[in-house]
Design a protein around this motif. Sequence first.
Motif, PDB file in Angstrom:
ATOM      1  N   ARG A 165       0.853  -1.209   0.007  1.00 59.93           N
ATOM      2  CA  ARG A 165       0.027   0.090   0.087  1.00 59.93           C
ATOM      3  C   ARG A 165       0.899   1.389   0.049  1.00 59.93           C
ATOM      4  O   ARG A 165       0.316   2.339  -0.157  1.00 59.93           O
ATOM      5  CB  ARG A 165      -0.944  -0.151   1.140  1.00 59.93           C
ATOM      6  CG  ARG A 165      -2.076  -0.863   1.441  1.00 59.93           C
ATOM      7  CD  ARG A 165      -2.838  -1.011   0.013  1.00 59.93           C
ATOM      8  NE  ARG A 165      -4.122  -1.820   0.242  1.00 59.93           N
ATOM      9  CZ  ARG A 165      -3.969  -2.895  -0.310  1.00 59.93           C
ATOM     10  NH1 ARG A 165      -3.031  -3.666  -0.846  1.00 59.93           N
ATOM     11  NH2 ARG A 165      -5.140  -3.853  -0.039  1.00 59.93           N
ATOM     12  N   ARG A 166       2.101   1.293   0.207  1.00 57.78           N
ATOM     13  CA  ARG A 166       2.924   2.303   0.371  1.00 57.78           C
ATOM     14  C   ARG A 166       4.263   2.202  -0.606  1.00 57.78           C
ATOM     15  O   ARG A 166       4.706   1.170  -0.929  1.00 57.78           O
ATOM     16  CB  ARG A 166       3.505   2.490   1.566  1.00 57.78           C
ATOM     17  CG  ARG A 166       2.694   2.953   2.555  1.00 57.78           C
ATOM     18  CD  ARG A 166       3.220   3.175   4.123  1.00 57.78           C
ATOM     19  NE  ARG A 166       2.150   3.596   5.127  1.00 57.78           N
ATOM     20  CZ  ARG A 166       1.194   2.995   5.698  1.00 57.78           C
ATOM     21  NH1 ARG A 166       0.736   1.825   5.077  1.00 57.78           N
ATOM     22  NH2 ARG A 166       0.494   3.519   6.581  1.00 57.78           N
ATOM     23  N   SER A 167       4.360   3.116  -1.349  1.00 59.43           N
ATOM     24  CA  SER A 167       5.631   2.840  -2.351  1.00 59.43           C
ATOM     25  C   SER A 167       7.086   2.936  -1.735  1.00 59.43           C
ATOM     26  O   SER A 167       6.962   3.294  -0.568  1.00 59.43           O
ATOM     27  CB  SER A 167       5.708   4.527  -3.161  1.00 59.43           C
ATOM     28  OG  SER A 167       6.111   5.572  -2.406  1.00 59.43           O
ATOM     29  N   GLU A 174       8.970   7.010   5.943  1.00 58.01           N
ATOM     30  CA  GLU A 174       8.236   7.049   7.110  1.00 58.01           C
ATOM     31  C   GLU A 174       9.184   6.234   8.004  1.00 58.01           C
ATOM     32  O   GLU A 174       9.232   6.356   9.399  1.00 58.01           O
ATOM     33  CB  GLU A 174       7.310   5.806   7.019  1.00 58.01           C
ATOM     34  CG  GLU A 174       5.943   6.460   6.222  1.00 58.01           C
ATOM     35  CD  GLU A 174       4.900   5.621   6.086  1.00 58.01           C
ATOM     36  OE1 GLU A 174       3.686   6.036   5.613  1.00 58.01           O
ATOM     37  OE2 GLU A 174       5.062   4.486   6.176  1.00 58.01           O
ATOM     38  N   LEU A 175      10.215   5.177   7.710  1.00 64.22           N
ATOM     39  CA  LEU A 175      11.159   4.761   8.516  1.00 64.22           C
ATOM     40  C   LEU A 175      12.339   5.880   9.151  1.00 64.22           C
ATOM     41  O   LEU A 175      12.510   5.718  10.290  1.00 64.22           O
ATOM     42  CB  LEU A 175      11.800   3.715   7.836  1.00 64.22           C
ATOM     43  CG  LEU A 175      13.148   3.034   8.652  1.00 64.22           C
ATOM     44  CD1 LEU A 175      12.390   2.306  10.003  1.00 64.22           C
ATOM     45  CD2 LEU A 175      13.769   1.890   7.863  1.00 64.22           C
ATOM     46  N   LEU A 176      12.508   6.654   8.197  1.00 60.36           N
ATOM     47  CA  LEU A 176      13.541   7.866   8.697  1.00 60.36           C
ATOM     48  C   LEU A 176      12.813   8.701   9.824  1.00 60.36           C
ATOM     49  O   LEU A 176      13.530   9.066  10.891  1.00 60.36           O
ATOM     50  CB  LEU A 176      14.080   8.654   7.691  1.00 60.36           C
ATOM     51  CG  LEU A 176      15.131   8.103   6.448  1.00 60.36           C
ATOM     52  CD1 LEU A 176      14.958   9.032   5.379  1.00 60.36           C
ATOM     53  CD2 LEU A 176      16.251   7.867   7.432  1.00 60.36           C
ATOM     54  N   VAL A 195      15.722   3.607  -1.674  1.00 59.77           N
ATOM     55  CA  VAL A 195      14.640   3.169  -2.616  1.00 59.77           C
ATOM     56  C   VAL A 195      14.925   2.262  -3.300  1.00 59.77           C
ATOM     57  O   VAL A 195      14.227   1.175  -3.700  1.00 59.77           O
ATOM     58  CB  VAL A 195      13.940   4.560  -2.997  1.00 59.77           C
ATOM     59  CG1 VAL A 195      13.133   4.157  -4.154  1.00 59.77           C
ATOM     60  CG2 VAL A 195      13.411   5.564  -2.265  1.00 59.77           C
ATOM     61  N   THR A 196      16.239   2.371  -4.120  1.00 59.41           N
ATOM     62  CA  THR A 196      16.519   1.358  -5.080  1.00 59.41           C
ATOM     63  C   THR A 196      16.858   0.116  -4.448  1.00 59.41           C
ATOM     64  O   THR A 196      16.462  -0.829  -4.908  1.00 59.41           O
ATOM     65  CB  THR A 196      17.725   1.661  -5.706  1.00 59.41           C
ATOM     66  OG1 THR A 196      17.633   2.917  -6.540  1.00 59.41           O
ATOM     67  CG2 THR A 196      18.363   0.659  -6.580  1.00 59.41           C
ATOM     68  N   LEU A 197      17.257  -0.009  -3.156  1.00 58.55           N
ATOM     69  CA  LEU A 197      17.610  -1.364  -2.329  1.00 58.55           C
ATOM     70  C   LEU A 197      16.318  -1.816  -2.351  1.00 58.55           C
ATOM     71  O   LEU A 197      16.044  -3.098  -2.423  1.00 58.55           O
ATOM     72  CB  LEU A 197      18.272  -0.901  -1.067  1.00 58.55           C
ATOM     73  CG  LEU A 197      18.495  -2.036  -0.328  1.00 58.55           C
ATOM     74  CD1 LEU A 197      19.490  -3.009  -0.971  1.00 58.55           C
ATOM     75  CD2 LEU A 197      19.274  -1.656   0.943  1.00 58.55           C
ATOM     76  N   LEU A 198      14.978  -1.196  -1.859  1.00 57.74           N
ATOM     77  CA  LEU A 198      13.835  -1.741  -1.854  1.00 57.74           C
ATOM     78  C   LEU A 198      13.225  -2.574  -2.915  1.00 57.74           C
ATOM     79  O   LEU A 198      12.677  -3.398  -3.222  1.00 57.74           O
ATOM     80  CB  LEU A 198      12.775  -0.766  -1.176  1.00 57.74           C
ATOM     81  CG  LEU A 198      13.133  -0.602   0.450  1.00 57.74           C
ATOM     82  CD1 LEU A 198      11.992   0.519   0.750  1.00 57.74           C
ATOM     83  CD2 LEU A 198      13.113  -1.826   1.246  1.00 57.74           C
ATOM     84  N   GLU A 199      13.570  -1.603  -4.194  1.00 61.46           N
ATOM     85  CA  GLU A 199      12.995  -2.057  -5.444  1.00 61.46           C
ATOM     86  C   GLU A 199      13.562  -3.258  -5.977  1.00 61.46           C
ATOM     87  O   GLU A 199      13.108  -4.092  -6.642  1.00 61.46           O
ATOM     88  CB  GLU A 199      12.985  -0.809  -6.394  1.00 61.46           C
ATOM     89  CG  GLU A 199      12.273   0.395  -6.029  1.00 61.46           C
ATOM     90  CD  GLU A 199      12.461   1.380  -6.846  1.00 61.46           C
ATOM     91  OE1 GLU A 199      11.453   2.313  -7.096  1.00 61.46           O
ATOM     92  OE2 GLU A 199      13.522   1.841  -7.610  1.00 61.46           O
ATOM     93  N   GLU A 200      14.816  -3.502  -5.797  1.00 61.62           N
ATOM     94  CA  GLU A 200      15.720  -4.615  -6.251  1.00 61.62           C
ATOM     95  C   GLU A 200      15.759  -5.941  -5.445  1.00 61.62           C
ATOM     96  O   GLU A 200      16.359  -6.750  -5.678  1.00 61.62           O
ATOM     97  CB  GLU A 200      17.107  -4.048  -6.390  1.00 61.62           C
ATOM     98  CG  GLU A 200      17.301  -2.953  -7.441  1.00 61.62           C
ATOM     99  CD  GLU A 200      18.768  -2.568  -7.794  1.00 61.62           C
ATOM    100  OE1 GLU A 200      19.499  -2.979  -6.941  1.00 61.62           O
ATOM    101  OE2 GLU A 200      18.971  -1.908  -8.717  1.00 61.62           O
ATOM    102  N   ARG A 201      14.832  -6.079  -4.400  1.00 62.55           N
ATOM    103  CA  ARG A 201      14.628  -7.039  -3.565  1.00 62.55           C
ATOM    104  C   ARG A 201      14.277  -8.088  -4.374  1.00 62.55           C
ATOM    105  O   ARG A 201      13.098  -7.951  -4.985  1.00 62.55           O
ATOM    106  CB  ARG A 201      14.030  -6.825  -2.427  1.00 62.55           C
ATOM    107  CG  ARG A 201      14.835  -6.148  -1.233  1.00 62.55           C
ATOM    108  CD  ARG A 201      14.246  -5.878   0.022  1.00 62.55           C
ATOM    109  NE  ARG A 201      14.968  -5.063   1.350  1.00 62.55           N
ATOM    110  CZ  ARG A 201      14.669  -4.821   2.397  1.00 62.55           C
ATOM    111  NH1 ARG A 201      13.545  -4.815   2.611  1.00 62.55           N
ATOM    112  NH2 ARG A 201      15.366  -4.367   3.121  1.00 62.55           N
TER     113      ARG A 201
END
Length: 310
Positions: A165-167, A174-176, A195-201
């Motif tokens: 539900r969140r980009s 939000e974590l920061l 952001v890239t790290l999350l996208e590439e998991r």
Amino acid sequence: MDDTPVPGRSMTVDLDGPVHYVDFGGADGGPAVVLVHGLGGSHLNWDLLAPLLTPHARVLALDLPGFGRSEPAGRRAGVPANVLVLDRFLREVVPGPVVLVGNSMGGMISLFEAARSPQRVRGTVLLDPAVPGARRAPDPAVALHFALYAVPFLAERALWFHRTRRSPLRRVRELLELCGVDPDAVPAEVVDRSVTLLEERRDVAGMDKAFLAAARSLLWVLADPRRYREAMASIAGPVLLLHGDRDRLVPVEASRDIAARHPDWRYVELAGVGHVPQLQVPDVVAGHLLDWLRDSGLVSPAGRGPAERS
């Protein structure tokens, strides 16, 4: 496209599964400094601090299994398992004794490792470590998060819902904010890399499972801290403890209590700082850390290597 150079060299070692780390390089003859992230963190947590240390030390940051770019590969992700991974990383990747720098859960893991393998750890730096301490009413948002993490099935569904539900950008911001950091005050390239790290998991479900296993293990250690306190008491090397007085995840009272129990440790309280001081005030953290290294004899007064001992 972001052409900002990425700090350090990205590398992977096989320790019964892939363990990713970044070698930031550093001064010849200086001590080796190994940076250990906290729950939900990664090597990226150190992008702002590491370059401030490399004129004086060789600096490396690893991703514990299940975090960052270390895919879980079916491995355990609790605190005891990650202490063993860190111990093996020190034996097989970093030559000679090191200085450990741990934030949050990484501080807990670093303390256990310093107690377990004193021959491999010359000194320990704790940045807002997860430690037991004086009781007080918890921050409501933090209490809700950890209450969810403790409940099987509900926790997995909550992480799935949050992720879908969140980009990735919103999740990073939000974590920061939960950690007390203004996302707009963090360099854009650090946010972009997160952001890239999350996208590439790839193994997203496995990463969720590892995160929850680590969170539950951390809570178990804090719920009955006798073994943890024994480990702290056994550490003979120098320790630097820094804690932000605006930390919502680990109340500053906890570190005050630990500092009172260990008067030989150096304790520094950071005014107006939250849970990840290495991202919020990296220059301040580097200043205290380098002063402590010199005062402890781990680098020379000029900062170019270990001090000579008579």
